[in-house]
Design a protein around this motif. Structure first.
Motif, PDB file in Angstrom:
ATOM      1  N   PHE A 195       0.821  -1.206   0.000  1.00 47.00           N
ATOM      2  CA  PHE A 195       0.000   0.000   0.000  1.00 47.00           C
ATOM      3  C   PHE A 195       0.859   1.260   0.000  1.00 47.00           C
ATOM      4  CE2 PHE A 195      -2.752   3.296   1.942  1.00 47.00           C
ATOM      5  CZ  PHE A 195      -3.736   3.293   0.966  1.00 47.00           C
ATOM      6  N   CYS A 196       2.090   1.143   0.496  1.00 50.60           N
ATOM      7  CA  CYS A 196       3.015   2.286   0.455  1.00 50.60           C
ATOM      8  C   CYS A 196       3.239   2.723  -0.991  1.00 50.60           C
ATOM      9  CB  CYS A 196       4.351   1.914   1.108  1.00 50.60           C
ATOM     10  SG  CYS A 196       5.636   3.167   0.910  1.00 50.60           S
ATOM     11  N   ILE A 228      19.086   1.044   0.139  1.00 50.34           N
ATOM     12  CA  ILE A 228      19.389  -0.065   1.052  1.00 50.34           C
ATOM     13  C   ILE A 228      19.747   0.464   2.434  1.00 50.34           C
ATOM     14  CG2 ILE A 228      21.050  -1.918   1.528  1.00 50.34           C
ATOM     15  CD1 ILE A 228      21.178  -2.349  -1.546  1.00 50.34           C
ATOM     16  N   ALA A 229      20.552   1.540   2.464  1.00 47.12           N
ATOM     17  CA  ALA A 229      20.985   2.117   3.745  1.00 47.12           C
ATOM     18  C   ALA A 229      19.813   2.678   4.544  1.00 47.12           C
ATOM     19  CB  ALA A 229      22.022   3.209   3.494  1.00 47.12           C
ATOM     20  N   LEU A 230      18.831   3.249   3.853  1.00 45.97           N
ATOM     21  CA  LEU A 230      17.708   3.892   4.540  1.00 45.97           C
ATOM     22  C   LEU A 230      16.509   2.969   4.734  1.00 45.97           C
ATOM     23  CD1 LEU A 230      17.687   7.433   2.840  1.00 45.97           C
ATOM     24  CD2 LEU A 230      18.673   6.782   5.050  1.00 45.97           C
ATOM     25  N   SER A 231      16.573   1.770   4.130  1.00 44.75           N
ATOM     26  CA  SER A 231      15.422   0.853   4.216  1.00 44.75           C
ATOM     27  C   SER A 231      15.267   0.309   5.634  1.00 44.75           C
ATOM     28  CB  SER A 231      15.594  -0.319   3.247  1.00 44.75           C
ATOM     29  OG  SER A 231      15.452   0.126   1.926  1.00 44.75           O
ATOM     30  N   CYS A 259       8.119   4.592   4.662  1.00 45.28           N
ATOM     31  CA  CYS A 259       7.452   4.677   3.353  1.00 45.28           C
ATOM     32  C   CYS A 259       7.936   5.937   2.652  1.00 45.28           C
ATOM     33  CB  CYS A 259       5.939   4.695   3.517  1.00 45.28           C
ATOM     34  SG  CYS A 259       5.028   4.785   1.947  1.00 45.28           S
ATOM     35  N   GLN A 260       9.063   5.807   1.972  1.00 47.21           N
ATOM     36  CA  GLN A 260       9.626   6.933   1.238  1.00 47.21           C
ATOM     37  C   GLN A 260      10.060   6.454  -0.140  1.00 47.21           C
ATOM     38  OE1 GLN A 260      12.809   8.239   3.775  1.00 47.21           O
ATOM     39  NE2 GLN A 260      11.488   9.587   4.977  1.00 47.21           N
ATOM     40  N   ALA A 261       9.681   7.197  -1.166  1.00 47.01           N
ATOM     41  CA  ALA A 261      10.086   6.867  -2.529  1.00 47.01           C
ATOM     42  C   ALA A 261      11.264   7.759  -2.908  1.00 47.01           C
ATOM     43  CB  ALA A 261       8.930   7.066  -3.497  1.00 47.01           C
ATOM     44  N   ALA A 262      12.417   7.133  -3.116  1.00 42.41           N
ATOM     45  CA  ALA A 262      13.607   7.901  -3.510  1.00 42.41           C
ATOM     46  C   ALA A 262      13.499   8.271  -4.984  1.00 42.41           C
ATOM     47  CB  ALA A 262      14.863   7.089  -3.262  1.00 42.41           C
TER      48      ALA A 262
END
Length: 360
Positions: A115-116, A193-196, A201-204
């Motif tokens: 859903f994110c 990967i570092a921020l996961s 729920c953030q789209a880079a």
């Protein structure tokens, strides 16, 4: 010796406090995101502010959609564009703002990874749909003001429908393709990967797609500014012409045209205000995302949240603008709220007449 022991005890208390102070979105899950907590009063204030904006976006835009679709007198190409724009704002209030509210206050995403992605796609789709709608509305208003008598033959309901389909189709196709192909984070794999973490729920967005997104906002915006500049220039010339008209016969012959022109100028002014509010809400966010992408994502989280909620609140502003500037919308609201909309003949009521009876 006693002082030394007390110091050790104090250090131990401080260390245990620091350990308990760190909270996670999911306590028993590995790689859970760290949760930033607010004290009860600020937390309550944030929920009230965000919740009020959400309710206003949902119910305000629902009133706009209901009024335009129900009352036959409002079935015009311009109003169908406005109803479709209200639909985009309504969907922001229904499918985006409630979940963003929880994420902003709790600093965690509790609604699952799938859903994110949908949430991100909805957010972007409705944004660009609004931009394209506003652009088409500005073109519609330009034709209406510059040539009000020929306007009905140039801009028809089918043409309005094509503009609506184009606005929705382009925005949905662009955002869903971008997010679901993963093109948005090409080159940012290490950062992602570092921020996961679980509960985020953030789209880079890489620099290329941030730039494309900014241009998709900027180009229609510049076009709208130019068009509205021309509209107000023409409106000023028309007003001067009417004032300086000394021939009574000519004035009488052109009275209908003048009335139509005046009405169209007023509509253009109202929609111009809606566009200006849109710019004030959206421009800081787009500028920040552009700068952020090229400055290695330096924006503090709280600044990003503030800019994001300015954007969301824009979805709640248009109904307030219509209510303030459009008498017909105020009358429609009274008819809807009073229940007269349920009568068989309510759809044929004259909303532009001053003697519309609201009460029994």
């Amino acid at each position: 010796m006693e002082l030394h022991e007390d110091s050790h005890r104090e250090v131990g208390i401080n260390n245990s406090y620091e350990l308990t102070a760190v909270q996670f979105c999911f306590e028993n899950v590995n790689k859970s995101c760290i949760k930033t907590t607010y004290s009860p009063f600020p937390r309550m204030i944030l929920y009230v502010v965000f919740g009020f904006g959400t309710l206003l976006a949902v119910f305000g835009n629902l009133l706009v959609i209901t009024a335009i679709l129900h009352f036959r007198q409002l079935h015009t190409p311009t109003n169908f564009l406005i109803a479709s724009l209200a639909c985009a704002d309504f969907l922001v209030g229904l499918t985006v703002m409630p979940f963003s509210m929880v994420r902003s206050v709790e600093s965690c995403w509790y609604f699952g990874e799938s859903f994110c992605k949908f949430h991100t796609c909805f957010d972007g789709s409705f944004c660009y749909s609004s931009v394209f709608h506003l652009c088409f509305i500005s073109i519609d208003r330009y034709i209406a003001v510059t040539d009000p008598l020929i306007y009905p033959t140039k801009v028809t309901v089918p043409i309005s429908g094509m503009c609506i389909a184009l606005s929705w189709g382009c925005s949905i196709t662009y955002i869903f393709s971008l997010i679901y192909t993963g093109a948005n984070d090409d080159g940012l794999e290490d950062l992602v990967i570092a921020l996961s973490c679980v509960g985020g729920c953030q789209a880079a967005m890489n620099q290329d797609w941030v730039l494309v997104g900014f241009l998709l906002f900027l180009i229609p915006t510049i076009a709208m500014l130019i068009i509205y500049g021309k509209i107000f220039l023409v409106a000023k010339q028309q007003a001067r012409k009417i004032e300086s008209s000394s021939n009574q016969t000519q004035a009488s012959a052109e009275s209908y045209k003048d009335r139509v022109a005046k009405r169209e100028r007023k509509a253009a002014k109202t929609l111009g205000i809606a566009m200006a509010v849109f710019l004030v809400c959206w421009l800081p966010y787009f500028i920040d995302t552009l700068v952020d992408a090229y400055m290695n994502f330096i924006t503090p989280a709280y600044v990003y949240e503030i800019l994001l909620w300015f954007v969301y609140y824009n979805s709640a502003m248009n109904p307030l603008i219509y209510a303030f500037f459009y008498p017909w919308f105020r009358k429609a609201i009274k008819l809807i709220v009073s229940g007269r909309i349920l009568r068989n003949d309510s759809s044929s009521m004259n909303l532009f007449s001053e003697d519309v009876e609201i009460h029994n």
